[in-house]
Design a protein around this motif. Structure first.
Motif, PDB file in Angstrom:
ATOM      1  N   ARG A  95       3.880 -14.611 -17.091  1.00  0.00           N
ATOM      2  CA  ARG A  95       5.082 -14.611 -16.258  1.00  0.00           C
ATOM      3  C   ARG A  95       5.073 -15.732 -15.213  1.00  0.00           C
ATOM      4  NH1 ARG A  95       7.970  -9.703 -16.392  1.00  0.00           N
ATOM      5  NH2 ARG A  95       7.084  -8.198 -17.860  1.00  0.00           N
ATOM      6  N   GLY A  96       4.042 -16.566 -15.217  1.00  0.00           N
ATOM      7  CA  GLY A  96       3.966 -17.661 -14.249  1.00  0.00           C
ATOM      8  C   GLY A  96       3.591 -17.210 -12.848  1.00  0.00           C
ATOM      9  N   ILE A  97       2.943 -16.037 -12.755  1.00  0.00           N
ATOM     10  CA  ILE A  97       2.537 -15.491 -11.460  1.00  0.00           C
ATOM     11  C   ILE A  97       1.043 -15.741 -11.260  1.00  0.00           C
ATOM     12  CG2 ILE A  97       2.279 -13.367 -10.094  1.00  0.00           C
ATOM     13  CD1 ILE A  97       4.688 -12.233 -11.687  1.00  0.00           C
ATOM     14  N   ARG A  98       0.678 -16.340 -10.140  1.00  0.00           N
ATOM     15  CA  ARG A  98      -0.736 -16.558  -9.810  1.00  0.00           C
ATOM     16  C   ARG A  98      -1.362 -15.237  -9.380  1.00  0.00           C
ATOM     17  NH1 ARG A  98      -2.556 -21.518 -11.576  1.00  0.00           N
ATOM     18  NH2 ARG A  98      -1.132 -23.166 -10.914  1.00  0.00           N
ATOM     19  N   VAL A 124       6.331  -4.946  -9.801  1.00  0.00           N
ATOM     20  CA  VAL A 124       5.929  -6.299  -9.381  1.00  0.00           C
ATOM     21  C   VAL A 124       6.396  -7.317 -10.415  1.00  0.00           C
ATOM     22  CG1 VAL A 124       3.957  -7.848  -9.019  1.00  0.00           C
ATOM     23  CG2 VAL A 124       3.984  -5.583  -7.937  1.00  0.00           C
ATOM     24  N   TRP A 125       6.225  -7.015 -11.707  1.00  0.00           N
ATOM     25  CA  TRP A 125       6.671  -7.957 -12.742  1.00  0.00           C
ATOM     26  C   TRP A 125       8.179  -8.191 -12.640  1.00  0.00           C
ATOM     27  CZ3 TRP A 125       2.198  -9.344 -12.811  1.00  0.00           C
ATOM     28  CH2 TRP A 125       1.105  -8.672 -13.347  1.00  0.00           C
ATOM     29  N   GLU A 126       8.931  -7.145 -12.334  1.00  0.00           N
ATOM     30  CA  GLU A 126      10.381  -7.298 -12.190  1.00  0.00           C
ATOM     31  C   GLU A 126      10.742  -8.167 -10.980  1.00  0.00           C
ATOM     32  OE1 GLU A 126      12.775  -3.732 -12.404  1.00  0.00           O
ATOM     33  OE2 GLU A 126      11.308  -2.799 -13.747  1.00  0.00           O
ATOM     34  N   VAL A 127      10.014  -7.963  -9.889  1.00  0.00           N
ATOM     35  CA  VAL A 127      10.281  -8.742  -8.673  1.00  0.00           C
ATOM     36  C   VAL A 127       9.928 -10.214  -8.885  1.00  0.00           C
ATOM     37  CG1 VAL A 127       9.578  -9.073  -6.255  1.00  0.00           C
ATOM     38  CG2 VAL A 127      10.014  -6.763  -7.129  1.00  0.00           C
ATOM     39  N   ALA A 128       8.885 -10.468  -9.674  1.00  0.00           N
ATOM     40  CA  ALA A 128       8.442 -11.836  -9.993  1.00  0.00           C
ATOM     41  C   ALA A 128       8.103 -12.665  -8.757  1.00  0.00           C
ATOM     42  CB  ALA A 128       9.494 -12.542 -10.847  1.00  0.00           C
ATOM     43  N   PRO A 129       7.101 -12.220  -7.968  1.00  0.00           N
ATOM     44  CA  PRO A 129       6.655 -13.045  -6.852  1.00  0.00           C
ATOM     45  C   PRO A 129       5.902 -14.259  -7.394  1.00  0.00           C
ATOM     46  CG  PRO A 129       5.104 -11.266  -7.189  1.00  0.00           C
ATOM     47  CD  PRO A 129       6.254 -11.036  -8.155  1.00  0.00           C
ATOM     48  N   ALA A 130       5.670 -15.243  -6.545  1.00  0.00           N
ATOM     49  CA  ALA A 130       4.868 -16.393  -6.971  1.00  0.00           C
ATOM     50  C   ALA A 130       3.416 -15.983  -7.163  1.00  0.00           C
ATOM     51  CB  ALA A 130       4.962 -17.505  -5.928  1.00  0.00           C
ATOM     52  N   VAL A 131       2.984 -14.991  -6.348  1.00  0.00           N
ATOM     53  CA  VAL A 131       1.577 -14.584  -6.346  1.00  0.00           C
ATOM     54  C   VAL A 131       1.462 -13.064  -6.307  1.00  0.00           C
ATOM     55  CG1 VAL A 131      -0.600 -14.673  -5.026  1.00  0.00           C
ATOM     56  CG2 VAL A 131       0.872 -16.704  -5.137  1.00  0.00           C
ATOM     57  N   LEU A 132       0.540 -12.542  -7.102  1.00  0.00           N
ATOM     58  CA  LEU A 132       0.107 -11.139  -6.993  1.00  0.00           C
ATOM     59  C   LEU A 132      -1.288 -11.185  -6.421  1.00  0.00           C
ATOM     60  CD1 LEU A 132       0.062  -8.061  -7.585  1.00  0.00           C
ATOM     61  CD2 LEU A 132      -0.822  -8.650  -9.855  1.00  0.00           C
ATOM     62  N   TYR A 143       0.827  -1.204   0.000  1.00  0.00           N
ATOM     63  CA  TYR A 143       0.000   0.000   0.000  1.00  0.00           C
ATOM     64  C   TYR A 143       0.865   1.260   0.000  1.00  0.00           C
ATOM     65  CZ  TYR A 143      -3.219   3.616   1.480  1.00  0.00           C
ATOM     66  OH  TYR A 143      -3.957   4.773   1.549  1.00  0.00           O
ATOM     67  N   GLY A 144       0.681   2.087  -1.021  1.00  0.00           N
ATOM     68  CA  GLY A 144       1.392   3.358  -1.091  1.00  0.00           C
ATOM     69  C   GLY A 144       2.822   3.274  -1.594  1.00  0.00           C
ATOM     70  N   TYR A 145       3.301   2.094  -1.952  1.00  0.00           N
ATOM     71  CA  TYR A 145       4.693   1.937  -2.386  1.00  0.00           C
ATOM     72  C   TYR A 145       4.848   2.332  -3.852  1.00  0.00           C
ATOM     73  CZ  TYR A 145       6.036  -0.783   1.755  1.00  0.00           C
ATOM     74  OH  TYR A 145       6.324  -1.196   3.017  1.00  0.00           O
ATOM     75  N   ASP A 146       5.884   3.109  -4.153  1.00  0.00           N
ATOM     76  CA  ASP A 146       6.174   3.406  -5.556  1.00  0.00           C
ATOM     77  C   ASP A 146       7.048   2.283  -6.119  1.00  0.00           C
ATOM     78  OD1 ASP A 146       8.791   3.839  -4.682  1.00  0.00           O
ATOM     79  OD2 ASP A 146       8.688   6.010  -4.919  1.00  0.00           O
ATOM     80  N   GLY A 147       7.344   2.367  -7.409  1.00  0.00           N
ATOM     81  CA  GLY A 147       8.090   1.305  -8.068  1.00  0.00           C
ATOM     82  C   GLY A 147       9.434   1.007  -7.439  1.00  0.00           C
ATOM     83  N   ASP A 148      10.190   2.044  -7.097  1.00  0.00           N
ATOM     84  CA  ASP A 148      11.518   1.829  -6.518  1.00  0.00           C
ATOM     85  C   ASP A 148      11.430   1.102  -5.180  1.00  0.00           C
ATOM     86  OD1 ASP A 148      12.769   3.019  -8.670  1.00  0.00           O
ATOM     87  OD2 ASP A 148      12.946   4.987  -7.700  1.00  0.00           O
ATOM     88  N   ARG A 149      10.457   1.490  -4.361  1.00  0.00           N
ATOM     89  CA  ARG A 149      10.327   0.836  -3.045  1.00  0.00           C
ATOM     90  C   ARG A 149       9.883  -0.620  -3.210  1.00  0.00           C
ATOM     91  NH1 ARG A 149       6.846   3.049   2.105  1.00  0.00           N
ATOM     92  NH2 ARG A 149       7.742   1.625   3.638  1.00  0.00           N
ATOM     93  N   ILE A 150       9.041  -0.887  -4.198  1.00  0.00           N
ATOM     94  CA  ILE A 150       8.617  -2.271  -4.451  1.00  0.00           C
ATOM     95  C   ILE A 150       9.822  -3.114  -4.863  1.00  0.00           C
ATOM     96  CG2 ILE A 150       7.277  -3.754  -6.010  1.00  0.00           C
ATOM     97  CD1 ILE A 150       5.132  -1.496  -6.019  1.00  0.00           C
ATOM     98  N   ARG A 151      10.662  -2.568  -5.730  1.00  0.00           N
ATOM     99  CA  ARG A 151      11.868  -3.301  -6.154  1.00  0.00           C
ATOM    100  C   ARG A 151      12.790  -3.576  -4.970  1.00  0.00           C
ATOM    101  NH1 ARG A 151      10.946   0.514 -10.040  1.00  0.00           N
ATOM    102  NH2 ARG A 151      10.278  -0.345 -12.046  1.00  0.00           N
ATOM    103  N   GLU A 152      12.938  -2.590  -4.075  1.00  0.00           N
ATOM    104  CA  GLU A 152      13.770  -2.763  -2.876  1.00  0.00           C
ATOM    105  C   GLU A 152      13.248  -3.898  -2.013  1.00  0.00           C
ATOM    106  OE1 GLU A 152      14.336   0.611  -0.241  1.00  0.00           O
ATOM    107  OE2 GLU A 152      14.787   1.869  -1.977  1.00  0.00           O
ATOM    108  N   VAL A 153      11.934  -3.853  -1.728  1.00  0.00           N
ATOM    109  CA  VAL A 153      11.321  -4.880  -0.887  1.00  0.00           C
ATOM    110  C   VAL A 153      11.435  -6.241  -1.557  1.00  0.00           C
ATOM    111  CG1 VAL A 153       9.090  -5.729  -0.030  1.00  0.00           C
ATOM    112  CG2 VAL A 153       9.760  -3.375   0.385  1.00  0.00           C
ATOM    113  N   GLY A 154      11.187  -6.278  -2.868  1.00  0.00           N
ATOM    114  CA  GLY A 154      11.291  -7.545  -3.585  1.00  0.00           C
ATOM    115  C   GLY A 154      12.683  -8.138  -3.493  1.00  0.00           C
ATOM    116  N   ALA A 155      13.714  -7.303  -3.635  1.00  0.00           N
ATOM    117  CA  ALA A 155      15.094  -7.789  -3.522  1.00  0.00           C
ATOM    118  C   ALA A 155      15.360  -8.322  -2.116  1.00  0.00           C
ATOM    119  CB  ALA A 155      16.072  -6.670  -3.866  1.00  0.00           C
ATOM    120  N   GLU A 156      14.858  -7.613  -1.106  1.00  0.00           N
ATOM    121  CA  GLU A 156      15.035  -8.070   0.278  1.00  0.00           C
ATOM    122  C   GLU A 156      14.349  -9.414   0.491  1.00  0.00           C
ATOM    123  OE1 GLU A 156      14.011  -5.158   3.268  1.00  0.00           O
ATOM    124  OE2 GLU A 156      14.761  -3.531   2.017  1.00  0.00           O
ATOM    125  N   LEU A 157      13.136  -9.564  -0.053  1.00  0.00           N
ATOM    126  CA  LEU A 157      12.406 -10.822   0.106  1.00  0.00           C
ATOM    127  C   LEU A 157      13.138 -11.968  -0.586  1.00  0.00           C
ATOM    128  CD1 LEU A 157       8.766  -9.524  -0.313  1.00  0.00           C
ATOM    129  CD2 LEU A 157       9.664 -10.739   1.685  1.00  0.00           C
TER     130      LEU A 157
END
Length: 198
Positions: free
Chosen positions: A144-147, A118-126, A42-56
């Protein structure tokens, strides 16, 4: 299809995605324990999403979900009432020496910007709340194989999500800690108990 098979997890446990209060540690711990860890964006811009995705991805090699809000009305673009309310509160801002906030161009980051990340992070699920993902979003996720998982607070919302082709629907009843992600009708008209909903 069983939850485990659908989401690629060992146990039918899904962490609620708490937008604004999610943590990488808890998300990764649930995934490591065989469930589906979920992180609210919620409220995350693209850069912050990429950061969180890398951390995850550093914290776990197991499946996890990223959750976004599909913007509704004033959440996307503030209406003129913002200025009216800000001016009404002006004496309080002055009392604490803070300037009255100007009406922003938008409250939420651009949805396309969020999805690109989100597509760059490629989680298993959106997972999504407050609406139905567009056919283009569902198709892109599939490619992309994302549920894709949607959240419904009424039977009508569940039907709308199913018709949109999401892979699963989360039934969010009146017991959902007071957080109502209704989108077809106001939350006050969507207070269905979870058992009645499913």
């Amino acid at each position: 299809m069983a939850t485990e098979e659908l989401l690629g997890v060992e146990n039918p446990i899904v962490l609620g995605a708490f937008g604004g209060t999610s943590s990488v540690e808890l998300t990764a711990a649930v995934s490591a324990a065989g469930g589906l860890g979920s992180y609210g964006l919620y409220g995350y811009d693209g850069d912050r999403i990429r950061e969180v995705g890398a951390e995850l991805h550093r914290a776990t090699d197991r499946p996890f979900a990223l959750n976004i809000w599909l913007p509704l009305g004033d959440e996307a673009v503030p209406n003129p009432q913002h200025t009216v309310f800000a001016q009404a509160l002006e004496p309080f801002y002055e009392a604490v020496g803070v300037p009255v906030p100007a009406r922003p161009e938008r409250y939420m980051p651009d949805l396309d910007e969020q999805l690109d990340a989100v597509w760059e992070v490629a989680p298993a699920v959106l997972s999504v709340v407050f609406g139905v993902p567009s056919p283009a979003v569902v198709a892109e996720a599939r490619d992309r194989g994302i549920r894709v998982v949607g959240t419904a607070t009424t039977v009508a919302e569940a039907v709308a999500l199913a018709e949109a082709g999401v892979d699963a629907v989360v039934a969010s009843g009146a017991e959902a800690a007071g957080h109502r992600v209704s989108f077809l009708r106001p939350a006050t008209e969507s207070l269905v108990g979870t058992i009645a909903l499913v």
